[in-house]
Design a protein around this motif. Structure first.
Motif, PDB file in Angstrom:
ATOM      1  N   VAL A  98      -5.886   8.621   1.697  1.00  0.00           N
ATOM      2  CA  VAL A  98      -6.039   7.783   0.500  1.00  0.00           C
ATOM      3  C   VAL A  98      -4.895   6.768   0.480  1.00  0.00           C
ATOM      4  O   VAL A  98      -3.736   7.127   0.681  1.00  0.00           O
ATOM      5  CB  VAL A  98      -5.994   8.645  -0.776  1.00  0.00           C
ATOM      6  N   ARG A  99      -5.246   5.494   0.235  1.00  0.00           N
ATOM      7  CA  ARG A  99      -4.225   4.454   0.080  1.00  0.00           C
ATOM      8  C   ARG A  99      -4.551   3.636  -1.162  1.00  0.00           C
ATOM      9  O   ARG A  99      -5.718   3.377  -1.445  1.00  0.00           O
ATOM     10  CB  ARG A  99      -4.185   3.527   1.293  1.00  0.00           C
ATOM     11  N   GLY A 100      -3.520   3.241  -1.888  1.00  0.00           N
ATOM     12  CA  GLY A 100      -3.704   2.420  -3.078  1.00  0.00           C
ATOM     13  C   GLY A 100      -2.698   1.292  -3.135  1.00  0.00           C
ATOM     14  O   GLY A 100      -1.632   1.369  -2.518  1.00  0.00           O
ATOM     15  N   ALA A 101      -3.038   0.243  -3.877  1.00  0.00           N
ATOM     16  CA  ALA A 101      -2.133  -0.896  -4.068  1.00  0.00           C
ATOM     17  C   ALA A 101      -2.434  -1.545  -5.411  1.00  0.00           C
ATOM     18  O   ALA A 101      -3.603  -1.747  -5.766  1.00  0.00           O
ATOM     19  CB  ALA A 101      -2.291  -1.915  -2.944  1.00  0.00           C
ATOM     20  N   TRP A 102      -1.400  -1.871  -6.149  1.00  0.00           N
ATOM     21  CA  TRP A 102      -1.547  -2.595  -7.421  1.00  0.00           C
ATOM     22  C   TRP A 102      -1.709  -4.069  -7.099  1.00  0.00           C
ATOM     23  O   TRP A 102      -0.824  -4.684  -6.520  1.00  0.00           O
ATOM     24  CB  TRP A 102      -0.331  -2.365  -8.321  1.00  0.00           C
ATOM     25  N   TRP A 143       0.824  -1.198   0.000  1.00  0.00           N
ATOM     26  CA  TRP A 143       0.000   0.000   0.000  1.00  0.00           C
ATOM     27  C   TRP A 143       0.863   1.254   0.000  1.00  0.00           C
ATOM     28  O   TRP A 143       1.935   1.281   0.581  1.00  0.00           O
ATOM     29  CB  TRP A 143      -0.907   0.003   1.232  1.00  0.00           C
ATOM     30  N   PHE A 144       0.343   2.310  -0.626  1.00  0.00           N
ATOM     31  CA  PHE A 144       1.025   3.606  -0.622  1.00  0.00           C
ATOM     32  C   PHE A 144      -0.024   4.706  -0.642  1.00  0.00           C
ATOM     33  O   PHE A 144      -1.187   4.477  -0.987  1.00  0.00           O
ATOM     34  CB  PHE A 144       1.973   3.739  -1.822  1.00  0.00           C
ATOM     35  N   SER A 145       0.386   5.904  -0.230  1.00  0.00           N
ATOM     36  CA  SER A 145      -0.492   7.071  -0.256  1.00  0.00           C
ATOM     37  C   SER A 145       0.106   8.125  -1.173  1.00  0.00           C
ATOM     38  O   SER A 145       1.330   8.274  -1.224  1.00  0.00           O
ATOM     39  CB  SER A 145      -0.638   7.675   1.147  1.00  0.00           C
ATOM     40  N   PRO A 146      -0.745   8.872  -1.878  1.00  0.00           N
ATOM     41  CA  PRO A 146      -0.220   9.961  -2.702  1.00  0.00           C
ATOM     42  C   PRO A 146       0.342  11.064  -1.799  1.00  0.00           C
ATOM     43  O   PRO A 146      -0.058  11.185  -0.642  1.00  0.00           O
ATOM     44  CB  PRO A 146      -1.435  10.442  -3.498  1.00  0.00           C
ATOM     45  N   PRO A 147       1.266  11.866  -2.325  1.00  0.00           N
ATOM     46  CA  PRO A 147       1.824  12.956  -1.516  1.00  0.00           C
ATOM     47  C   PRO A 147       0.712  13.872  -0.986  1.00  0.00           C
ATOM     48  O   PRO A 147      -0.231  14.187  -1.705  1.00  0.00           O
ATOM     49  CB  PRO A 147       2.720  13.723  -2.494  1.00  0.00           C
ATOM     50  N   ASN A 148       0.828  14.250   0.266  1.00  0.00           N
ATOM     51  CA  ASN A 148      -0.091  15.199   0.905  1.00  0.00           C
ATOM     52  C   ASN A 148      -1.536  14.725   0.983  1.00  0.00           C
ATOM     53  O   ASN A 148      -2.442  15.554   1.083  1.00  0.00           O
ATOM     54  CB  ASN A 148      -0.031  16.567   0.200  1.00  0.00           C
ATOM     55  N   ASN A 149      -1.776  13.409   0.907  1.00  0.00           N
ATOM     56  CA  ASN A 149      -3.142  12.911   1.009  1.00  0.00           C
ATOM     57  C   ASN A 149      -3.151  11.574   1.765  1.00  0.00           C
ATOM     58  O   ASN A 149      -3.436  10.522   1.185  1.00  0.00           O
ATOM     59  CB  ASN A 149      -3.778  12.774  -0.377  1.00  0.00           C
TER      60      ASN A 149
END
Length: 146
Positions: free
Chosen positions: A45-49, A36-42
């Motif tokens: 929100v977390r996303g994962a491929w 998982w990762f979060s976009p800068p300054n947000n």
């Protein structure tokens, strides 16, 4: 006649057994194995491929979680994305300006399509949301400047 049919069935079963033994087992991709990762300054929100990657050619599956009240500002993608809401209610709007009055609620189990290069924005207005996007890469998320 019955004996010939029985022998034929037995021979077919025995001949097919090695083929069935070679069939690989499914390899599930489980949420706990995702990176998982979060976009800068947000950080809400977390996303994962899950399959593929942003820069890779071919089909991909991208999983996203939004904490309550998280917003994704107006952005586009170079490919069409099909998004299924897995939990919660996701609010989606299309256009160059984040306009809460023009958003549609997509509940869990619902799907929406974001066409390629069409500006859109998202909001987890009522609580945490989890959704999954599929498309064909390479892809990107391109912010729309105001």
């Amino acid at each position: 006649m019955k004996r010939a049919a029985t022998l034929l069935l037995l021979a077919t079963t025995l001949a097919a057994s090695p083929l069935m033994a070679q069939t690989p087992a499914p390899q599930p991709i489980l949420p706990e194995s995702l990176r998982w990762f979060s976009p800068p300054n947000n950080p809400l929100v977390r996303g994962a491929w899950m399959l593929g990657a942003e820069q890779d050619a071919g089909a991909y599956v991208f999983r996203v979680t939004l904490a309550r009240n998280a917003k994704l500002p107006v952005h586009t993608h170079p490919d069409t994305r099909h998004t299924t809401v897995l939990s919660g209610t996701l609010y989606v709007g299309f256009g160059d300006v984040f306009d809460e009055s023009r958003m549609a609620a997509v509940p869990a189990g619902g799907l929406y399509v974001a066409p390629a290069n069409v500006p859109h924005y998202l909001w987890a207005k009522d609580g945490d949301v989890s959704y999954q996007e599929v498309g064909v890469g390479p892809t990107a998320t391109v912010p729309v400047a105001r």
